[in-house]
Design a protein around this motif. Structure first.
Motif, PDB file in Angstrom:
ATOM      1  N   PHE A   1       7.811 -17.274  -0.390  1.00 31.36           N
ATOM      2  CA  PHE A   1       7.885 -18.235   0.709  1.00 31.36           C
ATOM      3  C   PHE A   1       7.509 -17.579   2.033  1.00 31.36           C
ATOM      4  O   PHE A   1       6.771 -18.144   2.840  1.00 31.36           O
ATOM      5  N   TRP A   2       8.020 -16.378   2.234  1.00 29.85           N
ATOM      6  CA  TRP A   2       7.745 -15.601   3.447  1.00 29.85           C
ATOM      7  C   TRP A   2       6.236 -15.358   3.591  1.00 29.85           C
ATOM      8  O   TRP A   2       5.656 -15.538   4.657  1.00 29.85           O
ATOM      9  N   ALA A   3       5.598 -14.974   2.484  1.00 30.79           N
ATOM     10  CA  ALA A   3       4.169 -14.666   2.516  1.00 30.79           C
ATOM     11  C   ALA A   3       3.317 -15.906   2.746  1.00 30.79           C
ATOM     12  O   ALA A   3       2.186 -15.813   3.250  1.00 30.79           O
ATOM     13  N   SER A   4       3.835 -17.077   2.392  1.00 29.85           N
ATOM     14  CA  SER A   4       3.041 -18.311   2.519  1.00 29.85           C
ATOM     15  C   SER A   4       2.951 -18.812   3.954  1.00 29.85           C
ATOM     16  O   SER A   4       2.079 -19.637   4.274  1.00 29.85           O
ATOM     17  N   LEU A   5       3.826 -18.334   4.822  1.00 33.91           N
ATOM     18  CA  LEU A   5       3.877 -18.856   6.194  1.00 33.91           C
ATOM     19  C   LEU A   5       2.564 -18.667   6.951  1.00 33.91           C
ATOM     20  O   LEU A   5       2.179 -19.511   7.763  1.00 33.91           O
ATOM     21  N   ILE A   6       1.872 -17.564   6.688  1.00 34.14           N
ATOM     22  CA  ILE A   6       0.640 -17.288   7.422  1.00 34.14           C
ATOM     23  C   ILE A   6      -0.400 -18.374   7.172  1.00 34.14           C
ATOM     24  O   ILE A   6      -1.155 -18.766   8.066  1.00 34.14           O
ATOM     25  N   TYR A   7      -0.436 -18.901   5.943  1.00 30.68           N
ATOM     26  CA  TYR A   7      -1.419 -19.941   5.615  1.00 30.68           C
ATOM     27  C   TYR A   7      -1.042 -21.277   6.241  1.00 30.68           C
ATOM     28  O   TYR A   7      -1.912 -22.076   6.598  1.00 30.68           O
ATOM     29  N   ALA A   8       0.253 -21.527   6.360  1.00 34.42           N
ATOM     30  CA  ALA A   8       0.711 -22.753   7.014  1.00 34.42           C
ATOM     31  C   ALA A   8       0.359 -22.710   8.503  1.00 34.42           C
ATOM     32  O   ALA A   8      -0.177 -23.680   9.061  1.00 34.42           O
TER      33      ALA A   8
ATOM     34  N   ILE B   1       8.021 -25.433   9.130  1.00 38.49           N
ATOM     35  CA  ILE B   1       8.338 -24.307  10.008  1.00 38.49           C
ATOM     36  C   ILE B   1       7.141 -23.989  10.905  1.00 38.49           C
ATOM     37  O   ILE B   1       7.292 -23.740  12.109  1.00 38.49           O
ATOM     38  N   ALA B   2       5.942 -24.008  10.318  1.00 36.83           N
ATOM     39  CA  ALA B   2       4.733 -23.743  11.099  1.00 36.83           C
ATOM     40  C   ALA B   2       4.546 -24.800  12.178  1.00 36.83           C
ATOM     41  O   ALA B   2       4.138 -24.490  13.304  1.00 36.83           O
ATOM     42  N   ALA B   3       4.872 -26.052  11.859  1.00 35.81           N
ATOM     43  CA  ALA B   3       4.754 -27.128  12.844  1.00 35.81           C
ATOM     44  C   ALA B   3       5.709 -26.896  14.007  1.00 35.81           C
ATOM     45  O   ALA B   3       5.346 -27.093  15.173  1.00 35.81           O
ATOM     46  N   ALA B   4       6.930 -26.446  13.699  1.00 34.04           N
ATOM     47  CA  ALA B   4       7.913 -26.171  14.750  1.00 34.04           C
ATOM     48  C   ALA B   4       7.451 -25.021  15.638  1.00 34.04           C
ATOM     49  O   ALA B   4       7.512 -25.104  16.873  1.00 34.04           O
ATOM     50  N   GLY B   5       6.974 -23.945  15.017  1.00 37.23           N
ATOM     51  CA  GLY B   5       6.481 -22.805  15.784  1.00 37.23           C
ATOM     52  C   GLY B   5       5.270 -23.165  16.620  1.00 37.23           C
ATOM     53  O   GLY B   5       5.148 -22.755  17.786  1.00 37.23           O
ATOM     54  N   THR B   6       4.365 -23.950  16.036  1.00 32.64           N
ATOM     55  CA  THR B   6       3.167 -24.385  16.749  1.00 32.64           C
ATOM     56  C   THR B   6       3.529 -25.237  17.956  1.00 32.64           C
ATOM     57  O   THR B   6       2.927 -25.116  19.034  1.00 32.64           O
ATOM     58  N   TYR B   7       4.529 -26.099  17.776  1.00 28.84           N
ATOM     59  CA  TYR B   7       4.949 -26.975  18.873  1.00 28.84           C
ATOM     60  C   TYR B   7       5.484 -26.159  20.056  1.00 28.84           C
ATOM     61  O   TYR B   7       5.194 -26.458  21.214  1.00 28.84           O
TER      62      TYR B   7
ATOM     63  N   LEU C   1       6.435 -13.925  14.509  1.00 30.98           N
ATOM     64  CA  LEU C   1       6.610 -12.600  13.911  1.00 30.98           C
ATOM     65  C   LEU C   1       6.981 -12.710  12.439  1.00 30.98           C
ATOM     66  O   LEU C   1       6.597 -11.857  11.625  1.00 30.98           O
ATOM     67  N   LEU C   2       7.714 -13.768  12.089  1.00 33.23           N
ATOM     68  CA  LEU C   2       8.083 -13.993  10.690  1.00 33.23           C
ATOM     69  C   LEU C   2       6.820 -14.223   9.848  1.00 33.23           C
ATOM     70  O   LEU C   2       6.676 -13.662   8.753  1.00 33.23           O
ATOM     71  N   ALA C   3       5.902 -15.028  10.376  1.00 33.32           N
ATOM     72  CA  ALA C   3       4.662 -15.312   9.653  1.00 33.32           C
ATOM     73  C   ALA C   3       3.775 -14.074   9.552  1.00 33.32           C
ATOM     74  O   ALA C   3       3.188 -13.798   8.503  1.00 33.32           O
ATOM     75  N   ILE C   4       3.683 -13.324  10.655  1.00 33.56           N
ATOM     76  CA  ILE C   4       2.841 -12.123  10.655  1.00 33.56           C
ATOM     77  C   ILE C   4       3.385 -11.083   9.679  1.00 33.56           C
ATOM     78  O   ILE C   4       2.652 -10.518   8.858  1.00 33.56           O
ATOM     79  N   SER C   5       4.691 -10.819   9.747  1.00 30.79           N
ATOM     80  CA  SER C   5       5.301  -9.804   8.876  1.00 30.79           C
ATOM     81  C   SER C   5       5.307 -10.242   7.421  1.00 30.79           C
ATOM     82  O   SER C   5       5.335  -9.404   6.512  1.00 30.79           O
ATOM     83  N   GLY C   6       5.250 -11.559   7.179  1.00 28.76           N
ATOM     84  CA  GLY C   6       5.244 -12.053   5.805  1.00 28.76           C
ATOM     85  C   GLY C   6       4.031 -11.606   5.011  1.00 28.76           C
ATOM     86  O   GLY C   6       4.075 -11.566   3.774  1.00 28.76           O
ATOM     87  N   THR C   7       2.956 -11.252   5.711  1.00 25.04           N
ATOM     88  CA  THR C   7       1.757 -10.792   5.004  1.00 25.04           C
ATOM     89  C   THR C   7       1.986  -9.442   4.327  1.00 25.04           C
ATOM     90  O   THR C   7       1.226  -9.055   3.445  1.00 25.04           O
ATOM     91  N   LEU C   8       3.035  -8.731   4.739  1.00 20.48           N
ATOM     92  CA  LEU C   8       3.362  -7.457   4.095  1.00 20.48           C
ATOM     93  C   LEU C   8       4.132  -7.669   2.791  1.00 20.48           C
ATOM     94  O   LEU C   8       4.243  -6.754   1.980  1.00 20.48           O
ATOM     95  N   ALA C   9       4.662  -8.883   2.610  1.00 26.13           N
ATOM     96  CA  ALA C   9       5.467  -9.164   1.418  1.00 26.13           C
ATOM     97  C   ALA C   9       4.613  -9.421   0.188  1.00 26.13           C
ATOM     98  O   ALA C   9       5.113  -9.377  -0.932  1.00 26.13           O
TER      99      ALA C   9
END
Length: 453
Positions: free
Chosen positions: A205-212, A55-61, A406-414
């Protein structure tokens, strides 16, 4: 940032081929955030960290494509900050520049902490803050010396980082095929069922996105260095190859790591790749791998210190920072000591934080740095809406990119443990925007001109 009237001379005198920029991008992107930060991601979500990285790769692209298209159409030294200013006015350029400066200072702090944690592999009893102080001092000395050929050294160390991952991949395959003794406990096992892949549910899973996403931090180099391309229109190709290589390396190495070891064994105190090989009889591997990461990580941190120092000079020249920070001292190899001093203060704050919060500092700083980094990426996509005048398909793709960010940023609240990082980055961002709006109104500058045709 930079003079908006005309592009720099680098636009005409570029010397890099697209594949060279791709290699530089890979080297600049792979850092301690991946070597160590991915361990927190695994601990947070389990084997589904592989999906987080996809997912991070897709967003980064999506972010990269927006930046590359703007760069190809209007190459400029200021890159994404220039486009933000062109799209939304001076307040946006100011906010983008200072947000990037703050995010890089935090990234330096994250790398500094990671280097200290990795060094404790050999020096268990030495306090984290002392190791951090040593690395910070060495980094500042390197910058003050103005070492010639530092760029060449950086390229060599970038190869070391990539080689370290490839070494792990080769050894991991050998271990899984039974060519290396050991790993009788958990090696070679795949998770059982959906719960095995998502042991902490959607929240984990939501919280892990920020690290990816944080592991992909560095794509900005494509925009900043695209000025050095022989053909500026090759910027999209260079970035696409870079992201493809990075994604393949990340997914394969992480997939092997979570297959070889149960996810509960990973933490933020040890590289997940060293941990994955712990059950195998390879006495040399932890030392060689750890040493390679530390050497390469130090080079990345020092390069970031160079970059942050020069960025503040650019901000000063653009009128977005006090003129004092743009002064260069001839007695010190023409270095901007005031700018370096402010960057060094950021390192000192990291050391103090390591002293006060030795247990959670890496998670806090990495989370805050990751969020500010993604804020920069939001600036890039939002700027593309106006600068590129996106059509229907382009708008949908850009909206998807914004959703991922926004999904990755908000995941840090989880996740309770990393939530302080969200609060810290949010406060920094609010302060920067408030100052930007105040300065912009005070200058009473004219609104931006129409977007590129």
């Amino acid at each position: 940032m930079g003079n908006q009237k005309q592009p720099s001379k680098a636009t005409k005198n570029g010397s890099l081929a697209w594949w060279q920029l791709s290699l530089v991008g890979v080297g600049c992107t792979i850092g301690t955030g991946y070597f160590l930060g991915s361990g927190i991601g695994i601990k947070t979500t389990g084997p589904s960290i592989v999906l987080s990285f996809l997912i991070a790769a897709a967003g980064t692209y999506i972010v990269f494509r927006a930046l590359a298209k703007m760069t190809a159409r209007d190459p400029h030294e200021g890159s994404f900050c220039y486009y933000a200013k062109k799209a939304y006015g001076n307040w946006a350029g100011f906010s983008c520049g200072w947000n990037y400066w703050c995010s890089n200072v935090l990234i330096m702090g994250s790398q500094l902490t990671a280097l200290s944690i990795l060094t404790k592999f050999w020096f268990h009893t030495v306090p984290l803050w002392i190791l951090a102080a040593i690395y910070a001092a060495l980094s500042i000395v390197v910058v003050l010396l103005g070492t010639k050929g530092f760029d060449k050294v950086e390229n060599i160390l970038a190869v070391i980082k990539t080689a370290a991952i490839i070494m792990f991949i080769v050894l991991a395959f050998c271990a899984l095929f039974g060519w290396i003794d050991g790993g009788k406990g958990t090696g070679g096992r795949l998770p059982d069922g959906l719960h095995g892949y998502f042991p902490h549910g959607i929240a984990g899973f939501w919280a892990s996105l920020i690290y990816a996403f944080y592991a992909f931090g560095g794509i900005e180099v494509i925009g900043l260095m695209a000025m050095q391309l022989k053909n500026k229109e090759d910027a999209p190709k260079a970035g696409s190859i870079m992201l493809a290589v990075l994604t393949m390396i990340y997914i394969v190495s992480l997939g092997l790591a979570v297959t070889m070891e149960h996810y509960t064994a990973f933490n933020d105190k040890e590289s997940p790749f060293v941990k994955a090989m712990a059950d195998y009889h390879l006495a040399f591997f932890p030392h060689v791998f750890n040493g390679a990461i530390i050497i390469a990580g130090f080079s990345t941190m020092t390069a970031a210190l160079f970059g942050v120092t020069n960025l503040l000079v650019t901000l000063s020249n653009d009128g977005d920072a006090p003129k004092w920070f743009g002064k260069k001292m001839k007695k010190w190899k023409n270095l901007p000591l005031p700018s370096l001093g402010l960057a060094a203060c950021g390192l000192v704050l990291s050391i103090i934080t390591a002293l006060l919060l030795p247990g959670k500092i890496y998670e806090y700083i990495t989370t805050a740095a990751g969020i500010l980094l993604l804020m920069n990426w939001l600036f890039i996509i939002l700027s593309a809406f106006r600068v590129l005048k996106l059509n229907g398909g382009g708008k949908i793709t850009a909206a998807a990119g914004i959703f991922f960010l926004l999904l990755a940023i908000s995941g840090t609240l989880a996740e309770t443990e990393i939530r302080p990082g969200f609060y810290a980055s949010f406060i920094v961002m609010v302060i920067i925007i408030a100052i930007a709006v105040f300065v912009s109104r005070k200058k009473k500058q004219a609104p931006y001109k129409p977007a590129l045709e």
